[in-house]
Design a protein around this motif. Structure first.
Motif, PDB file in Angstrom:
ATOM      1  N   THR A  12       0.818  -1.215   0.000  1.00  0.00           N
ATOM      2  CA  THR A  12       0.000   0.000   0.000  1.00  0.00           C
ATOM      3  C   THR A  12       0.855   1.269   0.000  1.00  0.00           C
ATOM      4  O   THR A  12       0.340   2.348  -0.267  1.00  0.00           O
ATOM      5  N   GLY A  13       2.150   1.147   0.286  1.00  0.00           N
ATOM      6  CA  GLY A  13       3.013   2.321   0.306  1.00  0.00           C
ATOM      7  C   GLY A  13       3.886   2.470  -0.917  1.00  0.00           C
ATOM      8  O   GLY A  13       4.737   3.356  -0.979  1.00  0.00           O
ATOM      9  N   ASP A  14       3.650   1.637  -1.913  1.00  0.00           N
ATOM     10  CA  ASP A  14       4.521   1.639  -3.090  1.00  0.00           C
ATOM     11  C   ASP A  14       4.466   2.935  -3.896  1.00  0.00           C
ATOM     12  O   ASP A  14       5.361   3.211  -4.687  1.00  0.00           O
ATOM     13  N   LYS A  15       3.434   3.724  -3.691  1.00  0.00           N
ATOM     14  CA  LYS A  15       3.304   4.975  -4.459  1.00  0.00           C
ATOM     15  C   LYS A  15       3.588   6.205  -3.611  1.00  0.00           C
ATOM     16  O   LYS A  15       3.185   7.309  -3.946  1.00  0.00           O
ATOM     17  N   GLY A  16       4.314   6.000  -2.509  1.00  0.00           N
ATOM     18  CA  GLY A  16       4.781   7.145  -1.722  1.00  0.00           C
ATOM     19  C   GLY A  16       3.858   7.609  -0.621  1.00  0.00           C
ATOM     20  O   GLY A  16       4.042   8.694  -0.090  1.00  0.00           O
ATOM     21  N   GLU A  17       2.888   6.802  -0.265  1.00  0.00           N
ATOM     22  CA  GLU A  17       2.011   7.153   0.846  1.00  0.00           C
ATOM     23  C   GLU A  17       2.069   6.063   1.902  1.00  0.00           C
ATOM     24  O   GLU A  17       2.447   4.931   1.619  1.00  0.00           O
ATOM     25  N   THR A  18       1.670   6.444   3.117  1.00  0.00           N
ATOM     26  CA  THR A  18       1.594   5.469   4.205  1.00  0.00           C
ATOM     27  C   THR A  18       0.346   5.750   5.015  1.00  0.00           C
ATOM     28  O   THR A  18      -0.211   6.847   4.954  1.00  0.00           O
ATOM     29  N   GLY A  19      -0.093   4.764   5.764  1.00  0.00           N
ATOM     30  CA  GLY A  19      -1.281   4.922   6.596  1.00  0.00           C
ATOM     31  C   GLY A  19      -0.913   5.251   8.025  1.00  0.00           C
ATOM     32  O   GLY A  19       0.047   4.711   8.572  1.00  0.00           O
ATOM     33  N   LEU A  20      -1.683   6.138   8.626  1.00  0.00           N
ATOM     34  CA  LEU A  20      -1.528   6.457  10.041  1.00  0.00           C
ATOM     35  C   LEU A  20      -2.508   5.615  10.842  1.00  0.00           C
ATOM     36  O   LEU A  20      -3.440   5.026  10.287  1.00  0.00           O
ATOM     37  N   GLY A  21      -2.327   5.584  12.133  1.00  0.00           N
ATOM     38  CA  GLY A  21      -3.181   4.784  12.997  1.00  0.00           C
ATOM     39  C   GLY A  21      -4.634   5.217  12.991  1.00  0.00           C
ATOM     40  O   GLY A  21      -5.512   4.439  13.331  1.00  0.00           O
TER      41      GLY A  21
END
Length: 193
Positions: A12-21
């Motif tokens: 899910t982070g392959d495009k430069g984003e990440t998820g927060l809690g």
């Protein structure tokens, strides 16, 4: 306690984003992610310092107290990372800051006043404590930057500031307990002096 991670990679982070809690998706260079990353780097380097202290405790028994004071800091840094990842979550409290201040006061009494600037060095452990101190300052700057964008609640900023102070004093205590002279700064010779 259940499983925390069932899968290490999610793509899910392959495009430069990440998820927060809290479910938000943010860029990996968002100030919040930068702050989380700096706290994580500090925690990793603190782990290296603690491993080094454990390895030298037999030779220098006075280092065990340093480990005992710094060991809980790894857990509190993980708490701080959790607070940064989940803005509504609060884990740190003022009692932990008071614990750091009490250790600083006790160690400063042992050391006496600082009469000169000191450089990171003298032994691997002393230098590693200074690496941790400088990373704590870096983490503090990242957290302050985030605070300007998205105000932070709780004592996290005070904690990271006090931890950097503690690490500075810990470096000096390590030197004393290892019987290693601190590396004193020598000012450059000015032309014409």
């Amino acid at each position: 306690m259940g499983f925390r991670l069932s899968k290490i990679y999610t793509r899910t982070g392959d495009k430069g984003e990440t998820g927060l809690g809290d479910g938000r998706r943010v860029a990996k260079d968002h100030p919040r992610v930068e702050a989380i990353g700096e706290v994580d780097t500090l925690n990793s380097q603190l782990g290296l310092l603690l491993a080094g202290l454990a390895a030298e405790t037999a030779r220098y028994p006075g280092l065990k107290e340093v480990s005992d004071v710094l060991g809980p800091c790894q857990h509190r840094l993980f708490d701080l990372g959790g607070e940064l990842a989940m803005p509504a979550y609060q884990a740190l409290n003022a009692a932990e800051i008071e614990r750091l201040e009490a250790a600083i006061d006790v160690w400063n009494e042992e050391l006496g006043p600082l009469e000169n600037f000191i450089l990171p060095g003298g032994s691997t452990l002393i230098a590693q404590a200074h690496v941790c101190r400088s990373l704590a300052r870096s983490a503090e700057r990242r957290c302050q930057h985030l605070n300007a964008v998205e105000p932070l609640a709780g004592p996290g900023l005070a904690y990271i500031n006090r931890l950097s102070d503690l690490l500075f004093v810990a470096a000096r205590v390590i030197a004393r307990r290892q019987g290693v002279a601190e590396v004193l700064w020598e000012a450059a010779v000015k032309p014409g002096s």
